[in-house]
Design a protein around this motif. Structure first.
Motif, PDB file in Angstrom:
ATOM      1  N   LEU A  33      40.890   8.380 103.852  1.00  0.00           N
ATOM      2  CA  LEU A  33      40.771   9.393 103.420  1.00  0.00           C
ATOM      3  C   LEU A  33      40.436   9.822 101.518  1.00  0.00           C
ATOM      4  CD1 LEU A  33      44.730  11.458 104.178  1.00  0.00           C
ATOM      5  CD2 LEU A  33      42.343  12.182 104.100  1.00  0.00           C
ATOM      6  N   THR A  34      40.120   9.910 100.886  1.00  0.00           N
ATOM      7  CA  THR A  34      39.799  10.049  99.730  1.00  0.00           C
ATOM      8  C   THR A  34      39.754  12.033  98.893  1.00  0.00           C
ATOM      9  OG1 THR A  34      37.245  10.649  99.715  1.00  0.00           O
ATOM     10  CG2 THR A  34      37.603   7.907  99.767  1.00  0.00           C
ATOM     11  N   ASN A  35      39.969  11.434  97.729  1.00  0.00           N
ATOM     12  CA  ASN A  35      40.031  12.738  97.204  1.00  0.00           C
ATOM     13  C   ASN A  35      38.762  13.724  97.152  1.00  0.00           C
ATOM     14  OD1 ASN A  35      42.613  12.878  96.815  1.00  0.00           O
ATOM     15  ND2 ASN A  35      43.165  11.334  94.409  1.00  0.00           N
ATOM     16  N   ASP A  36      38.656  15.018  97.469  1.00  0.00           N
ATOM     17  CA  ASP A  36      37.186  15.598  97.053  1.00  0.00           C
ATOM     18  C   ASP A  36      37.870  17.052  95.281  1.00  0.00           C
ATOM     19  OD1 ASP A  36      35.571  17.444  97.359  1.00  0.00           O
ATOM     20  OD2 ASP A  36      36.084  18.332  99.424  1.00  0.00           O
ATOM     21  N   THR A  37      36.779  16.138  94.454  1.00  0.00           N
ATOM     22  CA  THR A  37      37.169  16.931  93.775  1.00  0.00           C
ATOM     23  C   THR A  37      36.525  17.912  93.803  1.00  0.00           C
ATOM     24  OG1 THR A  37      35.069  15.660  92.472  1.00  0.00           O
ATOM     25  CG2 THR A  37      37.639  14.581  92.678  1.00  0.00           C
ATOM     26  N   ASP A  38      35.157  18.347  94.304  1.00  0.00           N
ATOM     27  CA  ASP A  38      34.073  19.613  94.680  1.00  0.00           C
ATOM     28  C   ASP A  38      35.204  20.720  94.220  1.00  0.00           C
ATOM     29  OD1 ASP A  38      32.376  16.773  94.514  1.00  0.00           O
ATOM     30  OD2 ASP A  38      31.932  17.598  96.404  1.00  0.00           O
ATOM     31  N   LYS A  39      36.008  20.751  95.193  1.00  0.00           N
ATOM     32  CA  LYS A  39      36.591  22.823  95.036  1.00  0.00           C
ATOM     33  C   LYS A  39      36.578  22.552  93.649  1.00  0.00           C
ATOM     34  CE  LYS A  39      38.991  24.839  98.811  1.00  0.00           C
ATOM     35  NZ  LYS A  39      39.620  25.103 100.376  1.00  0.00           N
ATOM     36  N   GLU A  40      37.689  22.007  93.260  1.00  0.00           N
ATOM     37  CA  GLU A  40      37.864  22.099  92.025  1.00  0.00           C
ATOM     38  C   GLU A  40      37.645  21.793  90.622  1.00  0.00           C
ATOM     39  OE1 GLU A  40      41.667  19.654  91.185  1.00  0.00           O
ATOM     40  OE2 GLU A  40      41.384  18.560  92.896  1.00  0.00           O
ATOM     41  N   LEU A  41      36.227  21.586  90.761  1.00  0.00           N
ATOM     42  CA  LEU A  41      35.710  21.496  89.844  1.00  0.00           C
ATOM     43  C   LEU A  41      34.607  22.745  90.092  1.00  0.00           C
ATOM     44  CD1 LEU A  41      33.336  20.174  87.747  1.00  0.00           C
ATOM     45  CD2 LEU A  41      31.796  19.611  89.976  1.00  0.00           C
ATOM     46  N   SER A  42      34.290  23.175  91.484  1.00  0.00           N
ATOM     47  CA  SER A  42      33.596  24.713  91.605  1.00  0.00           C
ATOM     48  C   SER A  42      34.598  25.622  91.056  1.00  0.00           C
ATOM     49  CB  SER A  42      33.157  25.113  93.493  1.00  0.00           C
ATOM     50  OG  SER A  42      32.366  26.096  92.832  1.00  0.00           O
ATOM     51  N   ALA A  43      35.470  25.488  91.428  1.00  0.00           N
ATOM     52  CA  ALA A  43      36.901  27.180  91.259  1.00  0.00           C
ATOM     53  C   ALA A  43      36.300  27.156  89.496  1.00  0.00           C
ATOM     54  CB  ALA A  43      38.246  26.919  91.350  1.00  0.00           C
ATOM     55  N   VAL A  44      36.424  25.598  89.016  1.00  0.00           N
ATOM     56  CA  VAL A  44      36.496  25.478  86.804  1.00  0.00           C
ATOM     57  C   VAL A  44      35.603  26.219  86.437  1.00  0.00           C
ATOM     58  CG1 VAL A  44      36.620  24.621  84.890  1.00  0.00           C
ATOM     59  CG2 VAL A  44      38.332  23.957  87.193  1.00  0.00           C
ATOM     60  N   LYS A  45      33.951  25.882  87.204  1.00  0.00           N
ATOM     61  CA  LYS A  45      32.969  25.873  87.182  1.00  0.00           C
ATOM     62  C   LYS A  45      32.262  27.723  87.120  1.00  0.00           C
ATOM     63  CE  LYS A  45      29.399  23.719  88.022  1.00  0.00           C
ATOM     64  NZ  LYS A  45      28.144  22.889  88.988  1.00  0.00           N
ATOM     65  N   ASP A  46      33.223  28.102  88.543  1.00  0.00           N
ATOM     66  CA  ASP A  46      32.904  29.742  89.049  1.00  0.00           C
ATOM     67  C   ASP A  46      34.333  30.274  87.894  1.00  0.00           C
ATOM     68  OD1 ASP A  46      31.748  29.268  91.085  1.00  0.00           O
ATOM     69  OD2 ASP A  46      33.880  29.607  91.909  1.00  0.00           O
ATOM     70  N   PHE A  47      35.267  29.625  87.638  1.00  0.00           N
ATOM     71  CA  PHE A  47      36.078  30.445  85.478  1.00  0.00           C
ATOM     72  C   PHE A  47      35.313  31.005  84.787  1.00  0.00           C
ATOM     73  CE2 PHE A  47      37.854  29.840  82.128  1.00  0.00           C
ATOM     74  CZ  PHE A  47      38.910  30.863  81.749  1.00  0.00           C
ATOM     75  N   VAL A  48      34.603  29.359  84.236  1.00  0.00           N
ATOM     76  CA  VAL A  48      33.715  29.761  83.644  1.00  0.00           C
ATOM     77  C   VAL A  48      32.776  31.006  82.979  1.00  0.00           C
ATOM     78  CG1 VAL A  48      32.004  28.335  81.375  1.00  0.00           C
ATOM     79  CG2 VAL A  48      34.463  27.525  82.516  1.00  0.00           C
ATOM     80  N   SER A  49      31.568  30.618  84.224  1.00  0.00           N
ATOM     81  CA  SER A  49      30.514  31.456  83.915  1.00  0.00           C
ATOM     82  C   SER A  49      30.977  33.145  84.282  1.00  0.00           C
ATOM     83  CB  SER A  49      29.944  31.271  85.700  1.00  0.00           C
ATOM     84  OG  SER A  49      29.113  31.858  85.889  1.00  0.00           O
ATOM     85  N   GLN A  50      32.468  33.781  85.137  1.00  0.00           N
ATOM     86  CA  GLN A  50      32.822  34.946  84.878  1.00  0.00           C
ATOM     87  C   GLN A  50      32.724  35.120  83.375  1.00  0.00           C
ATOM     88  OE1 GLN A  50      32.769  37.206  87.592  1.00  0.00           O
ATOM     89  NE2 GLN A  50      33.576  38.410  85.532  1.00  0.00           N
ATOM     90  N   TYR A  51      34.034  34.329  82.750  1.00  0.00           N
ATOM     91  CA  TYR A  51      34.285  34.441  81.708  1.00  0.00           C
ATOM     92  C   TYR A  51      33.108  34.464  80.896  1.00  0.00           C
ATOM     93  CZ  TYR A  51      36.107  33.475  76.860  1.00  0.00           C
ATOM     94  OH  TYR A  51      36.661  33.752  75.349  1.00  0.00           O
ATOM     95  N   ASN A  52      32.272  33.907  80.432  1.00  0.00           N
ATOM     96  CA  ASN A  52      30.658  33.802  79.716  1.00  0.00           C
ATOM     97  C   ASN A  52      30.268  35.752  80.426  1.00  0.00           C
ATOM     98  OD1 ASN A  52      31.198  31.742  78.114  1.00  0.00           O
ATOM     99  ND2 ASN A  52      30.025  31.101  79.531  1.00  0.00           N
ATOM    100  N   SER A  53      30.360  36.622  81.403  1.00  0.00           N
ATOM    101  CA  SER A  53      30.226  36.669  81.920  1.00  0.00           C
ATOM    102  C   SER A  53      30.276  38.365  81.463  1.00  0.00           C
ATOM    103  CB  SER A  53      30.026  37.483  83.689  1.00  0.00           C
ATOM    104  OG  SER A  53      29.246  38.440  84.193  1.00  0.00           O
TER     105      SER A  53
END
Length: 488
Positions: free
Chosen positions: A280-300
């Motif tokens: 078992l290893t932590n998967d940070t991809d989902k969290e990173l993707s969620a923050v990146k989506d927020f950043v993109s929508q904020y800029n939009s």
């Protein structure tokens, strides 16, 4: 003048269809006379068009803010955080899964035995009249009770006994369904099942304990023999036997969840000779993707707000401005979003800036992925709590909480809310627009009525004038003809 009807004496000319015959005043002339009134309508309609443009701009802003809210809600979802990547050196034998609370780790596993369930199989069932070839839907003709008791073979739990009431109209299928739907008699809420599973094989009832491990099933009641359990066959279940990191264990399940905190082991096949490795290893991809989506929508959103507030270049004759240029409400919204995006209370050293969020001089939000991943590795729970801590009550229908996303959503909700009695700024603004448009439309209706009245008056006036001129000319022609006759 052949189109004008005259009398043999000096008389009147007939009617209004001859407007313009003598004066030259036509419908186009009247249109020109009414042009100033039509211009008043045009001016008001232009005002309506401008209001509609503003209203549509606010609708578009509300939609984009709604999309931004959706990105914030992903960051509020516990499933976004600390998801796990899993590995198995042989997934035909076993796999592993973990929750957000489970720790990273690697485990050596040997599956010696799979857990099985105890079951009891009855003989072929016949109808009460002795008929042997029957359908599972045929009424059997028996009435009475079938009593089933299920208890751990080692006596570690209390016996669970259920009574099935059978009517003469019941079929084998009805009896099986009654067993499957039976409730635990010790549960006062009558919501907990009895833990029994009945199937029909070759017109034989097979009753299985849903709880695995070595258990004893016994059948009683006055219908025991009639339903095939006089000489029934019993197969006892067994516990799963395995070793994890060299520690021997037993569980009454092939999916034990109580071996490692937050971890589920999934046994598929027993092979006592083979050691497999689960990870078992932590998967940070989902969290990173969620923050990146927020950043993109904020800029939009911010880009769209700037577009609607743009004053252009006033020095140019053909300057074009945004639909909401100079709108103080929109300026306030943009300011609140800018002040919120880098806000939020620090949680165990985690803040917007330490997570790598920053805004450049143009107001564009960006994310430093290296910083973000470093914080996740250092303190994943603090990252989660920075974004959102759920404070909802157990029976709450709405999610409530604190943190960065809660603060951000609160700002947006003040503008986008459509709840009755607590409408947001945008909803109230659009209602005000509709009220203005309604008033303007009433003005247009009044002007239209005035124009219609004036047009009718002009038509009557100029038609009468044409008729009068026609009569005068007719009389003049008459007198001329009389004078000529006299001279002759």
């Amino acid at each position: 003048m052949s189109s004008i009807t005259t009398s043999t004496t000096a008389g009147s000319i007939s009617s209004s269809s001859y407007m313009g015959q003598y004066t030259g005043i036509t419908s186009d002339t009247i249109d020109q006379l009414l042009q100033s009134d039509e211009l008043r309508k045009t001016v008001i309609q232009n005002k309506i068009d401008k209001i509609n443009t503003k209203s549509q701009a606010w609708t578009d802003i509300s939609t984009r803010l709604g999309n931004l809210t959706s990105k914030l809600e992903v960051l509020q979802d516990a499933a976004t955080y600390q998801t796990k990547k899993t590995t198995s050196s042989d997934d035909t034998i076993a796999t592993i899964s973990g929750t957000s609370d489970s720790l990273e780790g690697s485990y050596d596993l040997i599956v010696k035995k799979l857990a099985t369930s105890s079951k009891i199989t009855g003989d072929v069932v016949s109808k009460a009249d002795g008929t042997t070839k029957i359908s599972t839907k045929d009424a059997l003709g028996y009435s009475g009770k079938l009593i089933i008791t299920n208890v751990a073979a080692d006596g570690s739990d209390k016996p669970l006994t259920v009574e099935i009431d059978v009517k003469s109209t019941d079929s084998l299928k009805d009896i099986a369904n009654a067993i499957n739907n039976a409730k635990d008699p010790s549960d006062s809420t009558e919501t907990k099942g009895a833990g029994l599973k009945a199937t029909i094989v070759n017109n034989q009832l097979v009753i299985t304990s849903e709880e695995m491990g070595k258990r004893t099933l016994t059948i009683g009641g006055n219908l025991k023999d009639s339903l095939g359990f006089k000489n029934s066959q019993t197969k006892e279940g067994q516990s799963a036997e395995f070793t994890l990191d060299g520690i021997p264990m037993k569980r009454n399940s092939n999916n034990p969840t109580d071996v490692v905190d937050g971890v589920t082991l999934n046994f598929k096949k027993a092979d006592a000779s083979k050691t497999i490795t689960l990870g078992l290893t932590n998967d940070t991809d989902k969290e990173l993707s969620a923050v990146k989506d927020f950043v993109s929508q904020y800029n939009s959103v911010m880009s769209f707000l700037s577009e609607k507030m743009d004053v252009g270049d006033p020095s140019k004759s053909d300057n074009t401005t945004g639909a909401l240029a100079g709108d103080s409400t929109l300026i306030s919204l943009q300011s609140k979003l800018q002040s919120t995006v880098l806000g939020g209370k620090s949680v165990n050293g985690v803040s917007a800036s330490t997570l790598g969020l920053s805004v450049d001089r143009n107001g564009t939000l960006s994310l430093d992925e290296t910083k973000f991943k470093a914080q996740l590795a250092k303190n994943p729970n603090a990252v989660k709590d920075f974004f959102f801590v759920d404070t909802s009550s157990k029976y709450s229908t709405e999610k409530t909480g604190t943190g960065y996303t809660a603060d951000f959503k609160a700002v947006i909700d003040r503008y986008t809310s459509t709840k009755s009695g607590s409408e947001g700024v945008i909803s109230l603004r659009k209602s005000s627009y509709q009220s203005e448009i309604k008033d303007y439309n009433k003005q247009i209706e009044r002007i239209t009525e005035q124009i219609a009245t004036k047009r009718a008056r002009y038509v009557t006036m100029f038609t009468n004038l044409d008729a009068a001129i026609g009569n005068l000319q007719s009389q003049f022609s008459y007198f001329q003809s009389k004078n000529s006759s006299s001279n002759s």
